[in-house]
Enzyme design. Sequence first.
Site, PDB file in Angstrom:
ATOM      1  N   GLY A  87       8.914 -22.161   9.707  1.00  0.00           N
ATOM      2  CA  GLY A  87       7.538 -21.867  10.089  1.00  0.00           C
ATOM      3  C   GLY A  87       7.354 -20.466  10.657  1.00  0.00           C
ATOM      4  O   GLY A  87       8.175 -19.974  11.421  1.00  0.00           O
ATOM      5  N   HIS A 119       0.845  -1.189   0.000  1.00  0.00           N
ATOM      6  CA  HIS A 119       0.000   0.000   0.000  1.00  0.00           C
ATOM      7  C   HIS A 119       0.881   1.239   0.000  1.00  0.00           C
ATOM      8  O   HIS A 119       1.997   1.215   0.522  1.00  0.00           O
ATOM      9  CB  HIS A 119      -0.893   0.018   1.246  1.00  0.00           C
ATOM     10  CG  HIS A 119      -1.809  -1.152   1.329  1.00  0.00           C
ATOM     11  ND1 HIS A 119      -3.008  -1.205   0.673  1.00  0.00           N
ATOM     12  CD2 HIS A 119      -1.684  -2.344   1.966  1.00  0.00           C
ATOM     13  CE1 HIS A 119      -3.591  -2.359   0.905  1.00  0.00           C
ATOM     14  NE2 HIS A 119      -2.802  -3.076   1.695  1.00  0.00           N
ATOM     15  N   THR A 146      12.741  -8.205   5.691  1.00  0.00           N
ATOM     16  CA  THR A 146      12.501  -6.827   5.261  1.00  0.00           C
ATOM     17  C   THR A 146      13.496  -6.373   4.200  1.00  0.00           C
ATOM     18  O   THR A 146      13.339  -5.287   3.645  1.00  0.00           O
ATOM     19  CB  THR A 146      12.593  -5.870   6.461  1.00  0.00           C
ATOM     20  OG1 THR A 146      13.906  -5.956   7.021  1.00  0.00           O
ATOM     21  CG2 THR A 146      11.557  -6.212   7.524  1.00  0.00           C
ATOM     22  N   ARG A 161      18.197 -10.617  10.117  1.00  0.00           N
ATOM     23  CA  ARG A 161      19.624 -10.247  10.062  1.00  0.00           C
ATOM     24  C   ARG A 161      20.413 -11.498   9.701  1.00  0.00           C
ATOM     25  O   ARG A 161      20.051 -12.609  10.091  1.00  0.00           O
ATOM     26  CB  ARG A 161      20.102  -9.637  11.369  1.00  0.00           C
ATOM     27  CG  ARG A 161      20.101 -10.596  12.521  1.00  0.00           C
ATOM     28  CD  ARG A 161      20.400  -9.888  13.844  1.00  0.00           C
ATOM     29  NE  ARG A 161      20.456 -10.811  14.936  1.00  0.00           N
ATOM     30  CZ  ARG A 161      19.423 -11.442  15.489  1.00  0.00           C
ATOM     31  NH1 ARG A 161      18.213 -11.245  15.005  1.00  0.00           N
ATOM     32  NH2 ARG A 161      19.583 -12.261  16.498  1.00  0.00           N
TER      33      ARG A 161
END
Length: 97
Positions: A55, A28, A78, A93
């Site tokens: 998982g 968005h 990310t 990380r």
Amino acid sequence: CVILDVVDVTIGEGTQIGPAVQIYSADHPRDLRQRREGLELGRPVRIGSNVWIGGGAVILPGISIGDDAIVGAGCVVTRDVAAGTTVVGNPSRRIGP
């Protein structure tokens, strides 16, 4: 797992995806006015071959994960993950080679 695929999500051969994994290509706008208008966009996700996704991991829009990478359980990815590396945590990380 959940794959929200408003644009291409590519998953390579031999990739293993654990339970409750979420892969999102939908995104968005960051601008509040545009979101209020209901605008949506997509960012393709590419997952290479022989990747292991533990998982509960979450793969965000626009992410690429290279071949032979490992994404730890519960990880929130990310940023792109290079081939052959291991990532863990939230945000993810690198911990491996």
